[in-house]
Design an enzyme around this catalytic site. Structure first.
Site, PDB file in Angstrom:
ATOM      1  N   LYS A   1       0.837  -1.211   0.000  1.00 19.71           N
ATOM      2  CA  LYS A   1       0.000   0.000   0.000  1.00 19.71           C
ATOM      3  C   LYS A   1       0.864   1.250   0.000  1.00 19.71           C
ATOM      4  CE  LYS A   1      -3.823  -2.236   2.373  1.00 19.71           C
ATOM      5  NZ  LYS A   1      -4.305  -2.712   3.670  1.00 19.71           N
TER       6      LYS A   1
ATOM      7  N   GLN B   1      -5.008  -1.388   9.590  1.00 18.92           N
ATOM      8  CA  GLN B   1      -4.935  -2.738   9.032  1.00 18.92           C
ATOM      9  C   GLN B   1      -5.581  -3.751   9.987  1.00 18.92           C
ATOM     10  OE1 GLN B   1      -3.825  -3.479   5.965  1.00 18.92           O
ATOM     11  NE2 GLN B   1      -4.126  -5.669   6.209  1.00 18.92           N
TER      12      GLN B   1
ATOM     13  N   ASP C   1     -11.461   2.838   4.031  1.00 17.84           N
ATOM     14  CA  ASP C   1     -11.873   1.434   4.007  1.00 17.84           C
ATOM     15  C   ASP C   1     -13.396   1.315   3.898  1.00 17.84           C
ATOM     16  OD1 ASP C   1      -9.990  -0.646   4.023  1.00 17.84           O
ATOM     17  OD2 ASP C   1      -9.463  -0.277   6.117  1.00 17.84           O
TER      18      ASP C   1
END
Ligand code: GUN
Length: 297
Positions: free
Chosen positions: A54, A98, A121
């Site tokens: 990422k 995460q 997200d």
């Protein structure tokens, strides 16, 4: 093999190019650099690989990457304090924590402490509610990537029977909401579904998101259907090596399906591309600027 291959790797290259174009425009015309903060708690090897990837791709499209790697025994209070700082930081337009988090941390509490406008997200309860009611929201990256590929392949999805196998908050549920938004007739199936094979055979669009290697065989697929395989399962391969397989049995499904995403090279690369797309979208919204076309749901 008779199915058309839906090449997620190539599609992701196009998405990243669009993101990079928009990033350039934001910098040249407005002096703004979109920034993405990624928070990793602990040392889960798979998570470390994702976070590294990422960060690398964020920089490659010209955005600012802020990585926060915290100790596995970080307290909830310390993690919440970091998120509060990132929420208040004008250089940070997107925040990703995460998952999975270590067991002593309450994931729901942590995710819901992120400013919904920076929740790239799309996991914050506000964004879940907005998506579920058809309002503008941040959309979870993996389902967004699947939707982009489906729209590209089919054009309109209206009236199609879509079956989503898997009911996770990260993929299954938001995928179903997005397909409903496209006027599909949507079924969410899962491990307890009766006659799962029969349910799958009704699908014009079959999304496999259960996390079980090769669980869906070709004879569960309606001839000509489109199979979107979200699974990324590491299994033992030849010569003591491991390899990645999807939730669908690619060889048999590709004999029956009209189109199919491969693993690797299908949905996987689209997820990070959509994370970058969401970060640009969040940045534009934060600054009252027009959103990039074709990068949102
Ligand atoms: N872990 C596995 N997939 C994801 C994802 O899409 N977002 C976050 N934050 N963590 C993940």
């Amino acid at each position: 093999m008779t199915a058309t291959l839906i090449d997620g790797k190539a599609f992701a290259v196009r998405v990243r190019a669009k993101v990079a174009d928009h990033v350039t425009r934001l910098r040249e015309e407005h002096g703004i650099t979109p920034g993405l903060a990624v928070v990793l708690v602990g040392e889960d090897p798979a998570s470390q690989v994702y976070v590294r990837s990422k960060g690398k791709q964020t920089v490659e499209v010209g955005m600012a990457s802020f990585e926060h790697k915290l100790d596995v025994d970080t307290t909830e209070a310390d993690l919440l304090a970091l998120i509060a700082k990132l929420n208040a930081d004008p250089e940070v337009h997107g925040i990703l924590v995460q998952l999975p988090l270590p067991a002593h941390l309450d994931s729901d509490l942590v995710i819901n402490s992120i400013d919904p406008a920076k929740d790239v997200d799309g996991f914050h309860i506000s964004n879940v509610g907005l998506l579920g009611t058809g309002q503008k929201s941040m959309v979870p990256c993996t389902p967004l990537g699947c939707l982009m590929m489906l729209r590209d392949h089919h054009g309109s999805l209206s009236g199609m029977n879509a079956v989503v196998v898997g009911r996770s908050n990260i993929v299954g549920k938001p995928m179903a909401q997005l397909l409903l938004g496209e006027s599909c007739t949507v079924t969410i199936a899962h491990s307890r579904t009766k006659d799962l094979a029969e349910v799958c055979r009704r699908a014009d669009i079959l999304v496999a998101a259960v996390g079980r290697p090769k669980m869906i065989p070709g004879d569960w697929v309606k001839p000509g259907a489109t199979v979107i395989d979200v699974g990324i399962n590491r299994v033992a391969g030849a010569e003591g090596k491991t390899r990645l397989v999807g939730d669908a049995d690619f060889t048999s499904c590709a004999e029956v399906a009209g189109a199919i995403t491969p693993v690797p090279g299908g949905v996987g690369p689209m997820t990070i591309a959509c994370l970058l797309a969401n970060t640009v979208t969040a940045c534009c919204r934060a600054n009252g600027l027009a959103e990039p076309e074709g990068l949102t749901a």
